[in-house]
Design a protein around this motif. Structure first.
Motif, mmCIF file in Angstrom:
data_model
loop_
_atom_site.group_PDB
_atom_site.id
_atom_site.type_symbol
_atom_site.label_atom_id
_atom_site.label_comp_id
_atom_site.label_asym_id
_atom_site.label_seq_id
_atom_site.Cartn_x
_atom_site.Cartn_y
_atom_site.Cartn_z
ATOM 1 N N UNK A 188 2.420 1.185 -5.946
ATOM 2 C CA UNK A 188 2.724 1.805 -7.233
ATOM 3 C C UNK A 188 4.172 2.267 -7.234
ATOM 4 N N UNK A 189 4.878 1.972 -8.323
ATOM 5 C CA UNK A 189 6.233 2.496 -8.504
ATOM 6 C C UNK A 189 6.246 3.209 -9.848
ATOM 7 N N UNK A 190 6.490 4.515 -9.824
ATOM 8 C CA UNK A 190 6.327 5.346 -11.019
ATOM 9 C C UNK A 190 7.557 6.197 -11.271
ATOM 10 N N UNK A 191 7.892 6.356 -12.546
ATOM 11 C CA UNK A 191 8.954 7.267 -12.992
ATOM 12 C C UNK A 191 10.289 6.965 -12.321
ATOM 13 N N UNK A 192 10.616 5.691 -12.220
ATOM 14 C CA UNK A 192 11.907 5.258 -11.694
ATOM 15 C C UNK A 192 12.722 4.612 -12.809
ATOM 16 N N UNK A 193 14.020 4.444 -12.579
ATOM 17 C CA UNK A 193 14.821 3.729 -13.563
ATOM 18 C C UNK A 193 14.355 2.276 -13.643
ATOM 19 N N UNK A 194 14.308 1.600 -12.504
ATOM 20 C CA UNK A 194 13.767 0.238 -12.414
ATOM 21 C C UNK A 194 12.807 0.213 -11.235
ATOM 22 N N UNK A 195 11.607 -0.309 -11.454
ATOM 23 C CA UNK A 195 10.651 -0.371 -10.355
ATOM 24 C C UNK A 195 11.109 -1.319 -9.267
ATOM 25 N N UNK A 196 11.212 -2.611 -9.611
ATOM 26 C CA UNK A 196 11.704 -3.634 -8.677
ATOM 27 C C UNK A 196 12.840 -4.378 -9.350
ATOM 28 N N UNK A 244 0.765 -1.237 0.000
ATOM 29 C CA UNK A 244 0.000 0.000 0.000
ATOM 30 C C UNK A 244 0.794 1.283 0.000
ATOM 31 N N UNK A 245 1.913 1.338 -0.757
ATOM 32 C CA UNK A 245 2.681 2.581 -0.832
ATOM 33 C C UNK A 245 2.906 2.952 -2.297
ATOM 34 N N UNK A 246 3.328 4.202 -2.526
ATOM 35 C CA UNK A 246 3.727 4.678 -3.852
ATOM 36 C C UNK A 246 5.145 5.233 -3.764
ATOM 37 N N UNK A 247 6.002 4.794 -4.668
ATOM 38 C CA UNK A 247 7.375 5.304 -4.768
ATOM 39 C C UNK A 247 7.495 6.018 -6.112
ATOM 40 N N UNK A 248 8.006 7.256 -6.083
ATOM 41 C CA UNK A 248 8.096 8.039 -7.316
ATOM 42 C C UNK A 248 9.503 8.630 -7.495
ATOM 43 N N UNK A 249 9.856 8.815 -8.761
ATOM 44 C CA UNK A 249 10.989 9.653 -9.158
ATOM 45 C C UNK A 249 12.328 9.153 -8.625
ATOM 46 N N UNK A 250 12.535 7.836 -8.584
ATOM 47 C CA UNK A 250 13.830 7.349 -8.103
ATOM 48 C C UNK A 250 14.805 7.218 -9.272
ATOM 49 N N UNK A 251 15.984 7.831 -9.158
ATOM 50 C CA UNK A 251 16.971 7.749 -10.235
ATOM 51 C C UNK A 251 17.483 6.335 -10.472
ATOM 52 N N UNK A 252 17.450 5.486 -9.467
ATOM 53 C CA UNK A 252 17.884 4.092 -9.607
ATOM 54 C C UNK A 252 16.662 3.183 -9.412
ATOM 55 N N UNK A 253 16.792 2.153 -8.599
ATOM 56 C CA UNK A 253 15.684 1.217 -8.381
ATOM 57 C C UNK A 253 14.770 1.700 -7.265
ATOM 58 N N UNK A 254 13.484 1.439 -7.429
ATOM 59 C CA UNK A 254 12.568 1.693 -6.326
ATOM 60 C C UNK A 254 12.802 0.709 -5.198
ATOM 61 N N UNK A 255 12.892 -0.584 -5.542
ATOM 62 C CA UNK A 255 13.122 -1.638 -4.547
ATOM 63 C C UNK A 255 14.158 -2.609 -5.096
ATOM 64 N N UNK A 256 15.192 -2.870 -4.328
ATOM 65 C CA UNK A 256 16.177 -3.888 -4.661
ATOM 66 C C UNK A 256 15.943 -5.086 -3.745
ATOM 67 N N UNK A 257 15.696 -6.254 -4.339
ATOM 68 C CA UNK A 257 15.425 -7.469 -3.566
ATOM 69 C C UNK A 257 16.634 -8.386 -3.678
ATOM 70 N N UNK A 258 17.280 -8.667 -2.553
ATOM 71 C CA UNK A 258 18.427 -9.590 -2.544
ATOM 72 C C UNK A 258 18.348 -10.531 -1.348
#
Length: 415
Positions: A152-160, A128-142
């Motif tokens: 919602x992930x919008x206007x990022x280089x990579x969403x996830x 239930x969150x929105x991430x916007x305008x990230x120059x790199x990844x919104x979320x990095x999963x490792x």
């Protein structure tokens, strides 16, 4: 034999002690042990939308990182503006991050390199969150067992960005909007799925699952019931096992699905409209393209180019510019088209150029040009590549087929 009073008293005390011990053991087995310090959960409320200080998201991540049990973060402000990188999710007991306020937005425009959220601990979920305008990844999963939902992930280089070592990743009911890449997988990852998401106007691709060499494992990413609209390419898959089923692809700019390498099954999807090709298998090996419906495409419905052992089966194409194309395939691993139905292509139904596929039980109805066009390929300097398709029980209506622009019989002799 007679017992003295002292002996009788001793025996009574011994029996009483036995009863007490037994009752103590029974109570211990019936009563759950008290929570140890390592098992105590912590809940942190985010009430400050600033970058740092009490009540901020940064402070909450530090608190759950040092917690001795599972951590939960409740975001209760409508907007958070980040200025510097956040700490990673590192709680070994798991973290849940929940956007309580309606439309919680995290603005990452001021960040430089690095992800907004770095998921380094198992059993992490974000909802239930929105991430916007990230120059790199919104979320990095490792890490393992990451779950993203209703976000919602919008206007990022990579969403996830899902790293090679991640597994059990579940992305569901999210919206990836105007990112360069909505979701990128570095490997298949055991038991991973992308389901019921929307990918809209992502510049390069909605979903990208590509690696340089075939994956040595048998893991497959399940990609189903998603909607891809107006992306550069809806889905790119190469050398990563993917099972792509029951998705809608609408008006992609370059191609709806682009396959390279090995490991792809594209089954039961609907592809609709746009100036692009529908499904492109380029230098693919062993791909299965089955039971898809393609309509209203300006170019080819399915293009198989430079590929081997690709099966194109029981697809339905109507009102496309062209139907199927087989171009410069592998003579030692011929591809096959069987049981496809192509209705009213604006030009040719099936094009074969420098290739020799097996064409069996296909139907091309009301082609505006040729139902089948066969043409040798002559490079500018090099040996001509002959086309010798094997035709078996196809239905081309009463139309003529063409080889190098000259009419030929509808059925060719087996090779």
């Amino acid at each position: 034999m007679k017992f003295s009073r002292r002996s009788m008293a001793a025996i009574g005390i011994f029996v009483l002690l036995g009863v007490v011990v037994a009752l103590g053991h029974w109570r211990k087995t019936q009563t759950p042990p008290p929570l140890r310090a390592a098992e105590k959960a912590v809940l942190v409320h985010v009430t400050n939308g600033g970058d740092r200080g009490p009540g901020t998201l940064r402070e909450a991540l530090f608190v759950v990182a040092t917690a001795t049990g599972p951590g939960s973060i409740s975001i209760e402000v409508p907007k958070i503006t980040l200025e510097t990188a956040l700490p990673a999710f590192v709680n070994a007991h798991g973290v849940k991050l929940l956007g309580q306020a309606s439309g919680v937005q995290i603005d990452a425009q001021a960040l430089g390199a690095g992800p907004v959220f770095d998921i380094s601990a198992a059993n992490t979920s974000i909802d239930g969150i929105t991430i916007r305008n990230c120059p790199a990844a919104g979320i990095l999963v490792r890490s393992v067992r990451f779950h993203l939902s209703a976000s919602t992930i919008a206007s990022c280089d990579v969403g996830v960005e899902v790293a090679d070592n991640a597994s059990d990743t579940l992305l569901e009911r999210n919206h990836f909007l105007k990112d360069r890449l909505g979701v990128r997988f570095g490997a298949a990852g055991h038991n991973s799925a992308v389901a019921n998401n929307e990918f809209t106007e992502n510049k390069d691709a909605g979903l990208w699952a590509v690696r340089g060499a075939p994956d040595s494992h048998d893991d497959v990413i399940s990609i189903h019931d998603n909607k891809f609209t107006a992306d550069g390419i809806g889905l790119v898959a190469g050398n990563i096992g993917v099972l792509v089923e029951h998705n809608d692809f609408i008006r992609a700019r370059d191609a709806d699905v682009h396959l390279v390498g090995a490991g792809a099954v594209i089954r039961g999807n609907r592809i609709n409209g746009g100036a692009s090709m529908g499904i492109v298998a380029e230098n693919a090996r062993g791909a299965i393209i089955e039971g898809n419906e393609l309509e209203g495409l300006t170019a080819y419905g399915v293009m198989v180019r430079g590929s081997s052992n690709t099966l194109v089966k029981a697809n339905r194409l109507h009102n496309c510019g062209f139907g199927l194309a087989f171009v410069l395939g592998d003579a030692h691993g011929v591809s096959t088209a069987v049981g496809n139905t192509i209705i009213e292509p604006k030009f040719n139904g099936i094009d074969v150029i420098g290739d020799s596929p097996v064409l069996r039980h296909n139907e091309v109805l009301r082609a505006h040009a040729y139902p089948l066009h066969v043409e040798d390929f002559q490079p500018s300097n090099g040996q001509k590549v002959h086309s010798q398709p094997f035709l078996d029980a196809n239905n081309f209506g009463n139309s003529l087929v063409a080889a190098d622009s000259a009419p030929v019989a509808a059925q060719a002799a087996p090779r």
